[in-house]
Design a protein around this motif. Structure first.
Motif, PDB file in Angstrom:
ATOM      1  N   GLN A  39      74.059   3.069 114.199  1.00  0.00           N
ATOM      2  CA  GLN A  39      73.032   3.950 114.747  1.00  0.00           C
ATOM      3  C   GLN A  39      73.436   4.356 116.145  1.00  0.00           C
ATOM      4  O   GLN A  39      73.509   3.517 117.059  1.00  0.00           O
ATOM      5  N   ALA A  40      73.721   5.635 116.294  1.00  0.00           N
ATOM      6  CA  ALA A  40      74.077   6.184 117.594  1.00  0.00           C
ATOM      7  C   ALA A  40      72.810   6.512 118.376  1.00  0.00           C
ATOM      8  O   ALA A  40      71.736   6.705 117.775  1.00  0.00           O
ATOM      9  N   PRO A  41      72.906   6.593 119.694  1.00  0.00           N
ATOM     10  CA  PRO A  41      71.718   6.903 120.511  1.00  0.00           C
ATOM     11  C   PRO A  41      71.059   8.194 120.074  1.00  0.00           C
ATOM     12  O   PRO A  41      71.721   9.233 119.933  1.00  0.00           O
ATOM     13  N   GLN A  44      69.583   8.752 113.595  1.00  0.00           N
ATOM     14  CA  GLN A  44      69.155   7.810 112.575  1.00  0.00           C
ATOM     15  C   GLN A  44      70.312   6.882 112.192  1.00  0.00           C
ATOM     16  O   GLN A  44      71.490   7.217 112.357  1.00  0.00           O
ATOM     17  N   ARG A  45      69.965   5.733 111.663  1.00  0.00           N
ATOM     18  CA  ARG A  45      70.969   4.806 111.175  1.00  0.00           C
ATOM     19  C   ARG A  45      71.702   5.442 109.994  1.00  0.00           C
ATOM     20  O   ARG A  45      71.069   6.047 109.119  1.00  0.00           O
ATOM     21  N   GLU A  46      73.028   5.291 109.978  1.00  0.00           N
ATOM     22  CA  GLU A  46      73.808   5.868 108.904  1.00  0.00           C
ATOM     23  C   GLU A  46      74.739   4.831 108.296  1.00  0.00           C
ATOM     24  O   GLU A  46      75.202   3.906 108.961  1.00  0.00           O
ATOM     25  N   TRP A  47      75.016   5.021 107.025  1.00  0.00           N
ATOM     26  CA  TRP A  47      75.906   4.129 106.297  1.00  0.00           C
ATOM     27  C   TRP A  47      77.353   4.376 106.723  1.00  0.00           C
ATOM     28  O   TRP A  47      77.763   5.521 106.923  1.00  0.00           O
ATOM     29  N   VAL A  48      78.136   3.292 106.843  1.00  0.00           N
ATOM     30  CA  VAL A  48      79.540   3.386 107.241  1.00  0.00           C
ATOM     31  C   VAL A  48      80.466   2.985 106.098  1.00  0.00           C
ATOM     32  O   VAL A  48      81.390   3.727 105.748  1.00  0.00           O
ATOM     33  N   ALA A  49      80.234   1.802 105.518  1.00  0.00           N
ATOM     34  CA  ALA A  49      81.144   1.309 104.485  1.00  0.00           C
ATOM     35  C   ALA A  49      80.463   0.210 103.693  1.00  0.00           C
ATOM     36  O   ALA A  49      79.544  -0.456 104.188  1.00  0.00           O
ATOM     37  N   THR A  50      80.943   0.014 102.466  1.00  0.00           N
ATOM     38  CA  THR A  50      80.436  -1.032 101.584  1.00  0.00           C
ATOM     39  C   THR A  50      81.589  -1.699 100.861  1.00  0.00           C
ATOM     40  O   THR A  50      82.582  -1.038 100.519  1.00  0.00           O
ATOM     41  N   ILE A  51      81.454  -3.011 100.647  1.00  0.00           N
ATOM     42  CA  ILE A  51      82.396  -3.745  99.818  1.00  0.00           C
ATOM     43  C   ILE A  51      81.591  -4.535  98.783  1.00  0.00           C
ATOM     44  O   ILE A  51      80.631  -5.231  99.131  1.00  0.00           O
ATOM     45  N   TYR A  93      76.364  -1.213 115.631  1.00  0.00           N
ATOM     46  CA  TYR A  93      76.830  -1.439 114.266  1.00  0.00           C
ATOM     47  C   TYR A  93      76.088  -2.638 113.673  1.00  0.00           C
ATOM     48  O   TYR A  93      76.029  -3.717 114.285  1.00  0.00           O
ATOM     49  N   TYR A  94      75.554  -2.426 112.476  1.00  0.00           N
ATOM     50  CA  TYR A  94      74.750  -3.437 111.807  1.00  0.00           C
ATOM     51  C   TYR A  94      75.428  -3.910 110.525  1.00  0.00           C
ATOM     52  O   TYR A  94      75.889  -3.095 109.717  1.00  0.00           O
ATOM     53  N   CYS A  95      75.413  -5.211 110.342  1.00  0.00           N
ATOM     54  CA  CYS A  95      75.878  -5.813 109.102  1.00  0.00           C
ATOM     55  C   CYS A  95      74.736  -5.760 108.083  1.00  0.00           C
ATOM     56  O   CYS A  95      73.563  -5.938 108.446  1.00  0.00           O
ATOM     57  N   HIS A  96      75.084  -5.546 106.833  1.00  0.00           N
ATOM     58  CA  HIS A  96      74.093  -5.398 105.761  1.00  0.00           C
ATOM     59  C   HIS A  96      74.589  -6.130 104.523  1.00  0.00           C
ATOM     60  O   HIS A  96      75.790  -6.109 104.226  1.00  0.00           O
ATOM     61  N   ALA A  97      73.673  -6.784 103.827  1.00  0.00           N
ATOM     62  CA  ALA A  97      74.040  -7.481 102.596  1.00  0.00           C
ATOM     63  C   ALA A  97      72.895  -7.374 101.594  1.00  0.00           C
ATOM     64  O   ALA A  97      71.724  -7.304 101.989  1.00  0.00           O
ATOM     65  N   VAL A  98      73.249  -7.368 100.325  1.00  0.00           N
ATOM     66  CA  VAL A  98      72.261  -7.270  99.253  1.00  0.00           C
ATOM     67  C   VAL A  98      72.502  -8.394  98.250  1.00  0.00           C
ATOM     68  O   VAL A  98      73.634  -8.579  97.778  1.00  0.00           O
ATOM     69  N   ARG A  99      71.437  -9.123  97.969  1.00  0.00           N
ATOM     70  CA  ARG A  99      71.468 -10.139  96.925  1.00  0.00           C
ATOM     71  C   ARG A  99      70.351  -9.804  95.956  1.00  0.00           C
ATOM     72  O   ARG A  99      69.189  -9.837  96.316  1.00  0.00           O
ATOM     73  N   ASN A 100      70.725  -9.458  94.733  1.00  0.00           N
ATOM     74  CA  ASN A 100      69.786  -8.916  93.751  1.00  0.00           C
ATOM     75  C   ASN A 100      69.145  -7.674  94.372  1.00  0.00           C
ATOM     76  O   ASN A 100      69.841  -6.738  94.688  1.00  0.00           O
ATOM     77  N   VAL A 101      67.855  -7.639  94.580  1.00  0.00           N
ATOM     78  CA  VAL A 101      67.224  -6.450  95.156  1.00  0.00           C
ATOM     79  C   VAL A 101      66.777  -6.681  96.589  1.00  0.00           C
ATOM     80  O   VAL A 101      66.108  -5.837  97.178  1.00  0.00           O
ATOM     81  N   ALA A 103      67.532  -7.010 100.572  1.00  0.00           N
ATOM     82  CA  ALA A 103      68.497  -6.591 101.584  1.00  0.00           C
ATOM     83  C   ALA A 103      68.323  -7.412 102.854  1.00  0.00           C
ATOM     84  O   ALA A 103      67.205  -7.765 103.233  1.00  0.00           O
ATOM     85  N   TYR A 104      69.435  -7.702 103.490  1.00  0.00           N
ATOM     86  CA  TYR A 104      69.443  -8.467 104.732  1.00  0.00           C
ATOM     87  C   TYR A 104      70.199  -7.672 105.794  1.00  0.00           C
ATOM     88  O   TYR A 104      71.166  -6.969 105.484  1.00  0.00           O
ATOM     89  N   TRP A 105      69.743  -7.819 107.050  1.00  0.00           N
ATOM     90  CA  TRP A 105      70.349  -7.097 108.158  1.00  0.00           C
ATOM     91  C   TRP A 105      70.656  -8.050 109.311  1.00  0.00           C
ATOM     92  O   TRP A 105      69.915  -8.998 109.557  1.00  0.00           O
ATOM     93  N   GLY A 106      71.734  -7.752 110.022  1.00  0.00           N
ATOM     94  CA  GLY A 106      71.991  -8.437 111.274  1.00  0.00           C
ATOM     95  C   GLY A 106      71.283  -7.728 112.416  1.00  0.00           C
ATOM     96  O   GLY A 106      70.628  -6.695 112.214  1.00  0.00           O
ATOM     97  N   GLU A 107      71.438  -8.278 113.622  1.00  0.00           N
ATOM     98  CA  GLU A 107      70.781  -7.711 114.795  1.00  0.00           C
ATOM     99  C   GLU A 107      71.587  -6.577 115.424  1.00  0.00           C
ATOM    100  O   GLU A 107      71.054  -5.830 116.240  1.00  0.00           O
ATOM    101  N   GLY A 108      72.835  -6.470 115.078  1.00  0.00           N
ATOM    102  CA  GLY A 108      73.669  -5.382 115.574  1.00  0.00           C
ATOM    103  C   GLY A 108      74.572  -5.783 116.726  1.00  0.00           C
ATOM    104  O   GLY A 108      74.280  -6.721 117.467  1.00  0.00           O
ATOM    105  N   THR A 109      75.673  -5.035 116.844  1.00  0.00           N
ATOM    106  CA  THR A 109      76.596  -5.214 117.963  1.00  0.00           C
ATOM    107  C   THR A 109      76.991  -3.823 118.460  1.00  0.00           C
ATOM    108  O   THR A 109      77.261  -2.925 117.662  1.00  0.00           O
ATOM    109  N   LEU A 110      77.012  -3.658 119.773  1.00  0.00           N
ATOM    110  CA  LEU A 110      77.237  -2.339 120.365  1.00  0.00           C
ATOM    111  C   LEU A 110      78.727  -2.055 120.511  1.00  0.00           C
ATOM    112  O   LEU A 110      79.485  -2.869 121.052  1.00  0.00           O
ATOM    113  N   VAL A 111      79.115  -0.886 120.029  1.00  0.00           N
ATOM    114  CA  VAL A 111      80.477  -0.379 120.208  1.00  0.00           C
ATOM    115  C   VAL A 111      80.393   0.886 121.048  1.00  0.00           C
ATOM    116  O   VAL A 111      79.674   1.821 120.691  1.00  0.00           O
ATOM    117  N   THR A 112      81.115   0.890 122.154  1.00  0.00           N
ATOM    118  CA  THR A 112      81.151   2.056 123.034  1.00  0.00           C
ATOM    119  C   THR A 112      82.584   2.538 123.152  1.00  0.00           C
ATOM    120  O   THR A 112      83.470   1.766 123.544  1.00  0.00           O
TER     121      THR A 112
END
Length: 115
Positions: A39-41, A44-51, A93-101, A103-112
């Protein structure tokens, strides 16, 4: 309760690299998928990548060829290797994970990305 903790953010010059990490409080092998959002200043939050749990990866067009997502089940950690960084990659940048239905989120880390 699953906890996701990101690390590795910071200030980097354009063209530089960073590696983000997301450590989970438990086994990540049970997650159906893990990923990264940003999420840039003022935006809106946007998807980056999924594994997926099989290791297949997908990327947003804006980062394809520059970013690489990976996961280490033994360390319960996922990573985002970011190369050739641009000022427009500046975001939390936020970490995201899905177990069944669920979703879990991290608190985020700032990249400048700035000179």
């Amino acid at each position: 309760q699953v906890q996701l903790v990101e690390s590795g953010g910071g200030l980097v010059q354009p063209g530089g690299s960073l590696r983000l990490s997301c450590a989970a409080s438990g086994s990540i092998a049970s997650f159906n998928a893990m990923g990264w959002y940003r999420q840039a200043p003022g935006k809106q939050r946007e998807w980056v990548a999924t594994i997926s749990n099989t290791g297949s990866t997908t990327y947003a067009d804006s980062v394809k060829g520059r970013f690489t997502i990976s996961r280490d089940n033994a360390k319960n950690t996922e990573y985002l290797q970011m190369n050739s960084l641009k000022p427009e990659d500046t975001a939390v940048y936020y970490c995201h994970a899905v177990r069944n239905v669920v979703a879990y989120w991290g608190e985020g880390t700032l990249v400048t990305v700035s000179s």
